[in-house]
Design a protein around this motif. Structure first.
Motif, PDB file in Angstrom:
ATOM      1  N   VAL A   1       2.077   9.254  -2.461  1.00  0.00           N
ATOM      2  CA  VAL A   1       1.794   7.832  -2.684  1.00  0.00           C
ATOM      3  C   VAL A   1       0.718   7.313  -1.732  1.00  0.00           C
ATOM      4  O   VAL A   1       0.075   6.290  -1.998  1.00  0.00           O
ATOM      5  CB  VAL A   1       3.100   7.017  -2.531  1.00  0.00           C
ATOM      6  CG1 VAL A   1       2.850   5.527  -2.670  1.00  0.00           C
ATOM      7  CG2 VAL A   1       4.131   7.470  -3.558  1.00  0.00           C
ATOM      8  N   LEU A   2       0.481   8.029  -0.627  1.00  0.00           N
ATOM      9  CA  LEU A   2      -0.393   7.549   0.436  1.00  0.00           C
ATOM     10  C   LEU A   2      -1.791   7.125  -0.026  1.00  0.00           C
ATOM     11  O   LEU A   2      -2.286   6.075   0.424  1.00  0.00           O
ATOM     12  CB  LEU A   2      -0.501   8.605   1.538  1.00  0.00           C
ATOM     13  CG  LEU A   2      -1.410   8.261   2.718  1.00  0.00           C
ATOM     14  CD1 LEU A   2      -0.981   6.952   3.380  1.00  0.00           C
ATOM     15  CD2 LEU A   2      -1.423   9.404   3.731  1.00  0.00           C
ATOM     16  N   PRO A   3      -2.491   7.876  -0.886  1.00  0.00           N
ATOM     17  CA  PRO A   3      -3.833   7.422  -1.291  1.00  0.00           C
ATOM     18  C   PRO A   3      -3.836   6.023  -1.901  1.00  0.00           C
ATOM     19  O   PRO A   3      -4.736   5.220  -1.644  1.00  0.00           O
ATOM     20  CB  PRO A   3      -4.266   8.478  -2.312  1.00  0.00           C
ATOM     21  CG  PRO A   3      -3.495   9.702  -1.939  1.00  0.00           C
ATOM     22  CD  PRO A   3      -2.166   9.196  -1.469  1.00  0.00           C
ATOM     23  N   PHE A   4      -2.820   5.722  -2.696  1.00  0.00           N
ATOM     24  CA  PHE A   4      -2.718   4.407  -3.333  1.00  0.00           C
ATOM     25  C   PHE A   4      -2.301   3.352  -2.314  1.00  0.00           C
ATOM     26  O   PHE A   4      -2.798   2.222  -2.331  1.00  0.00           O
ATOM     27  CB  PHE A   4      -1.720   4.465  -4.485  1.00  0.00           C
ATOM     28  CG  PHE A   4      -1.961   5.623  -5.412  1.00  0.00           C
ATOM     29  CD1 PHE A   4      -2.943   5.551  -6.396  1.00  0.00           C
ATOM     30  CD2 PHE A   4      -1.222   6.792  -5.301  1.00  0.00           C
ATOM     31  CE1 PHE A   4      -3.180   6.615  -7.251  1.00  0.00           C
ATOM     32  CE2 PHE A   4      -1.448   7.867  -6.150  1.00  0.00           C
ATOM     33  CZ  PHE A   4      -2.430   7.781  -7.127  1.00  0.00           C
ATOM     34  N   LEU A   5      -1.386   3.730  -1.414  1.00  0.00           N
ATOM     35  CA  LEU A   5      -0.938   2.810  -0.369  1.00  0.00           C
ATOM     36  C   LEU A   5      -2.084   2.451   0.562  1.00  0.00           C
ATOM     37  O   LEU A   5      -2.299   1.269   0.878  1.00  0.00           O
ATOM     38  CB  LEU A   5       0.208   3.448   0.428  1.00  0.00           C
ATOM     39  CG  LEU A   5       0.744   2.656   1.621  1.00  0.00           C
ATOM     40  CD1 LEU A   5       1.335   1.324   1.165  1.00  0.00           C
ATOM     41  CD2 LEU A   5       1.783   3.472   2.387  1.00  0.00           C
ATOM     42  N   GLN A   6      -2.843   3.461   0.988  1.00  0.00           N
ATOM     43  CA  GLN A   6      -3.956   3.195   1.899  1.00  0.00           C
ATOM     44  C   GLN A   6      -5.032   2.325   1.252  1.00  0.00           C
ATOM     45  O   GLN A   6      -5.523   1.374   1.858  1.00  0.00           O
ATOM     46  CB  GLN A   6      -4.572   4.519   2.367  1.00  0.00           C
ATOM     47  CG  GLN A   6      -5.645   4.340   3.433  1.00  0.00           C
ATOM     48  CD  GLN A   6      -6.358   5.636   3.749  1.00  0.00           C
ATOM     49  OE1 GLN A   6      -7.013   6.220   2.894  1.00  0.00           O
ATOM     50  NE2 GLN A   6      -6.236   6.101   4.985  1.00  0.00           N
ATOM     51  N   GLU A   7      -5.377   2.642   0.005  1.00  0.00           N
ATOM     52  CA  GLU A   7      -6.394   1.856  -0.684  1.00  0.00           C
ATOM     53  C   GLU A   7      -5.924   0.420  -0.900  1.00  0.00           C
ATOM     54  O   GLU A   7      -6.697  -0.533  -0.767  1.00  0.00           O
ATOM     55  CB  GLU A   7      -6.742   2.507  -2.018  1.00  0.00           C
ATOM     56  CG  GLU A   7      -7.905   1.839  -2.731  1.00  0.00           C
ATOM     57  CD  GLU A   7      -8.405   2.627  -3.926  1.00  0.00           C
ATOM     58  OE1 GLU A   7      -9.104   2.036  -4.772  1.00  0.00           O
ATOM     59  OE2 GLU A   7      -8.096   3.826  -4.005  1.00  0.00           O
ATOM     60  N   GLY A   8      -4.648   0.259  -1.229  1.00  0.00           N
ATOM     61  CA  GLY A   8      -4.111  -1.089  -1.413  1.00  0.00           C
ATOM     62  C   GLY A   8      -4.128  -1.897  -0.131  1.00  0.00           C
ATOM     63  O   GLY A   8      -4.483  -3.081  -0.134  1.00  0.00           O
ATOM     64  N   LEU A   9      -3.767  -1.256   0.990  1.00  0.00           N
ATOM     65  CA  LEU A   9      -3.781  -1.959   2.269  1.00  0.00           C
ATOM     66  C   LEU A   9      -5.203  -2.326   2.678  1.00  0.00           C
ATOM     67  O   LEU A   9      -5.449  -3.406   3.216  1.00  0.00           O
ATOM     68  CB  LEU A   9      -3.123  -1.090   3.341  1.00  0.00           C
ATOM     69  CG  LEU A   9      -1.606  -0.889   3.213  1.00  0.00           C
ATOM     70  CD1 LEU A   9      -1.105   0.096   4.262  1.00  0.00           C
ATOM     71  CD2 LEU A   9      -0.862  -2.222   3.332  1.00  0.00           C
ATOM     72  N   ARG A  10      -6.155  -1.424   2.419  1.00  0.00           N
ATOM     73  CA  ARG A  10      -7.549  -1.734   2.704  1.00  0.00           C
ATOM     74  C   ARG A  10      -8.028  -2.934   1.883  1.00  0.00           C
ATOM     75  O   ARG A  10      -8.757  -3.802   2.373  1.00  0.00           O
ATOM     76  CB  ARG A  10      -8.427  -0.518   2.406  1.00  0.00           C
ATOM     77  CG  ARG A  10      -8.412   0.554   3.480  1.00  0.00           C
ATOM     78  CD  ARG A  10      -9.100   0.072   4.734  1.00  0.00           C
ATOM     79  NE  ARG A  10      -9.378   1.163   5.651  1.00  0.00           N
ATOM     80  CZ  ARG A  10      -9.811   0.989   6.894  1.00  0.00           C
ATOM     81  NH1 ARG A  10      -9.990  -0.235   7.364  1.00  0.00           N
ATOM     82  NH2 ARG A  10     -10.057   2.020   7.687  1.00  0.00           N
TER      83      ARG A  10
END
Length: 399
Positions: free
Chosen positions: A153-162
């Protein structure tokens, strides 16, 4: 340490061409895993430490060993999360990490299952034997399964937080601290019931990324203050536990539950202190590479019964002279044996599966990714472009 943490290794530059791990943080990783091992001794033991008579030993088991294990988990995850934030995450790269981690999980689950089966060990059980065939999906080890989900899930989580930006991200972190951080002081609330496993990782990642991306680094004085406040809450709740124990109420030290605010303050504070130091030791780095294997070997269900109920039951150690020192000596010996066993595993992998590391994953990815993209977009050209982008990313990350 395991493949789980290799890809998130801590690095410092001693030359422009030879990056090596920061041994200070690798040392902290070893310490964190030892804290987790000590927690498992107290938590899975044949004696419930919460029911022991009130005294210095009971307080030590609850405060240092049980509470310390929770801090160890925060430290272990914080190290990985901190260095994951240094680069953009991609679906293919993270799934490859999960694939490589699964090889180690499968090695240990099958080896342990076959070993216990060969000796007709009574605590293996048919259920555990079946689960050992697919350790990641059947959650033989909760941390490994939760971490694999987090990576996916991290790629989506990181992009969302950015995409949230500084203000919204910090607001989200504050809300999460209020909802889960402050309520962790109150029994039977969101702080210790709903926040488990992978959601705990999400919670920590939001806080760590907010700090690293947008906040001014804490000074040494402020870091020590955060640590001191966290320890102070531990001591406060220990005092409350002692008072309750004097009245016949044994509730344990509640504040040491998963992801409580004092646990996070101590764990992340320790990471920040160790991250300030930079030195290189091949011995420390070598031992740290096997830290995750210590967890896999000792936290296998049958191993828990063998180690903490049959061989090293607290009933045989409690109240004996220097019992705490003897326990820590036993734990150090177990840590050393598991580390040596993993050295053998690493040598076997070096001449077998690691000779073409990730090859089967590349084949599987090349076959599935275009088909998945067609289902999502209905456009074969988009699928081809996506595959090319992922391959370029993979080449850039030094397979």
């Amino acid at each position: 340490m395991s493949e789980l943490v290799k890809d998130e290794s801590t690095k410092m530059k001693i030359s422009s061409h030879r990056p090596v791990r920061n041994s200070s943080v690798e040392l902290l990783r070893i310490i964190a895993m030892f804290m987790i091992l000590a927690h498992h001794f107290a938590f899975h033991n044949g004696i419930d430490v919460n029911q022991l008579p009130l005294g210095p030993e009971k307080i030590f088991y609850e405060l240092v060993m049980l509470g310390g294990g929770k801090v160890g988990v925060v430290i272990f995850f914080s190290i990985s999360a901190w260095f994951l934030l240094d680069k953009t995450q991609h679906v293919k790269t993270n799934l490859r990490r999960v694939w490589i981690m699964e090889r180690e999980l499968l090695f240990w689950s099958l080896l342990l299952a076959l070993g216990y089966l060969a000796f007709d060990y009574p605590d293996l059980g048919i259920k555990q034997l079946i689960k050992s065939v697919a350790p990641l999906t059947m959650s033989v080890w909760w941390y490994a399964t939760a971490y694999a989900i987090f990576l996916a899930v991290l790629p989506f989580l990181q992009e969302g937080l950015r995409a949230l930006g500084r203000r919204m991200h910090l607001t989200l972190a504050m809300i999460m601290l209020v909802v889960w951080g402050l309520t962790s002081f109150i029994p039977k609330t969101l702080g210790n019931s709903a926040l488990q496993g992978v959601f705990g990782f999400f919670y920590l990642f939001v806080l760590i990324s907010a700090y690293k991306w947008y906040m001014k680094p804490l000074t040494l004085k402020h870091t020590w203050a955060m640590l001191g406040i966290g320890v102070g809450f531990f001591l406060l709740y220990t005092g409350a536990s002692v008072v309750l124990g004097l009245h016949g109420i044994n509730k344990g030290i509640f504040i040491s539950h998963d992801y409580s605010l004092p646990v996070i303050m101590i764990g992340f504070g320790m990471f920040l202190l160790f991250d300030r130091l930079n030195f290189h030791s091949r011995i420390i780095n070598r031992i740290a590479k096997s830290s995750f294997a210590v967890y896999l070997i000792t936290d296998y269900a049958a191993s828990e019964k063998l180690l903490w109920v049959r061989l090293f039951n607290l009933k045989d150690l409690y109240g004996q002279p220097f019992s705490i020192l003897r326990i820590y000596g036993i734990l150090l010996a177990i840590y050393a044996v598991c580390t040596l066993l993993d050295f053998v595993r690493q040598a076997l992998f070096a001449v077998t599966v690691d000779r073409n590391r990730g090859h089967w994953f590349e084949l599987l990815w090349g076959w599935t990714s275009p088909r998945v993209e067609r289902l999502v977009s209905g456009n074969g050209n988009d699928a081809s472009a996506m595959g090319q982008r992922e391959n370029q990313v993979q080449l850039q990350e030094n397979r």
